[in-house]
Design an enzyme around this catalytic site. Structure first.
Site, PDB file in Angstrom:
ATOM      1  N   HIS A   1      63.129 -91.957  15.080  1.00 46.47           N
ATOM      2  CA  HIS A   1      63.587 -90.770  15.803  1.00 46.47           C
ATOM      3  C   HIS A   1      64.830 -90.181  15.162  1.00 46.47           C
ATOM      4  CE1 HIS A   1      67.010 -92.904  17.623  1.00 46.47           C
ATOM      5  NE2 HIS A   1      66.174 -93.922  17.807  1.00 46.47           N
TER       6      HIS A   1
ATOM      7  N   CYS B   1      65.477 -99.310  16.882  1.00 49.48           N
ATOM      8  CA  CYS B   1      64.762 -98.182  16.272  1.00 49.48           C
ATOM      9  C   CYS B   1      65.313 -97.845  14.896  1.00 49.48           C
ATOM     10  CB  CYS B   1      64.883 -96.948  17.166  1.00 49.48           C
ATOM     11  SG  CYS B   1      64.084 -97.148  18.776  1.00 49.48           S
TER      12      CYS B   1
END
Length: 188
Positions: A148, A164
């Site tokens: 992301h 992440c």
């Protein structure tokens, strides 16, 4: 007096040359294999063939140690390298093979149970400037693991995530347009 200055200069030049010689010799003798070359950002060169049997819809390799994400298009025509943020600790780092299963522009964010345990003040965030997922997100088939964007550009190039892989918003937007659902991903 002139003789002693000349002698000092001569001695300084001779000493400097003697000290530099071993470094110059070593620098010329050490060849660097192509697979271990690094650019100024410390990205290690990667080849998709070292990670996957075929390109399929495309391939992403997230190199945790050099903090870089490598992307190859399915036809092999595009190869891009992006600086990334990576997990803060090994406990938060999941390694292995996965794939992109969903993509979203303007993702919302809900903290995981482990995040809430560490910081009970965390709350759901709708899309927008304060959202930790940035402008675009690609969801992996591992629950709660994503590639992301981020609005906090200080995180890129650092161990700063809760698991992440983060990219600058303009870079995740570029990758989002290139990577199809089904793109294979390896985190190592």
């Amino acid at each position: 007096m002139t003789g002693s200055i000349f002698s000092r200069r001569r001695m300084m030049v001779a000493t400097g040359a003697a000290l530099a010689t071993p470094s110059l010799v070593l620098a010329q003798e050490v060849p660097v294999p192509e697979t271990h070359r690094r650019n100024i950002m410390s990205f290690t060169t990667q080849r998709w063939q070292d990670h996957f049997d075929e390109l399929g819809k495309g391939a992403i390799v997230a190199d945790i140690s050099s903090r870089a994400l490598h992307f190859w298009s399915g036809d092999g025509e595009i190869y891009n390298v992006y600086p990334s943020s990576v997990p803060r600790t090994d406990e938060l780092t999941k390694r292995g093979y996965t794939k992109i299963v969903r993509k979203r522009v303007g993702p919302d964010w809900t903290p995981t149970a482990s995040m809430m345990e560490r910081n009970p003040e965390l709350k759901y965030m709708p899309p927008g400037p304060g959202n930790p997922l940035g402008t675009h997100a690609m969801y992996l088939d591992w629950p709660a693991y994503l590639i992301h964007g981020t609005h906090d550009t200080r995180k890129i190039g650092r161990q700063s995530s809760d698991g992440c892989i983060g990219l600058y918003n303009h870079k995740v937007e570029e990758l989002f347009a290139l990577a199809e659902i089904g793109t294979q991903v390896r985190l190592f």
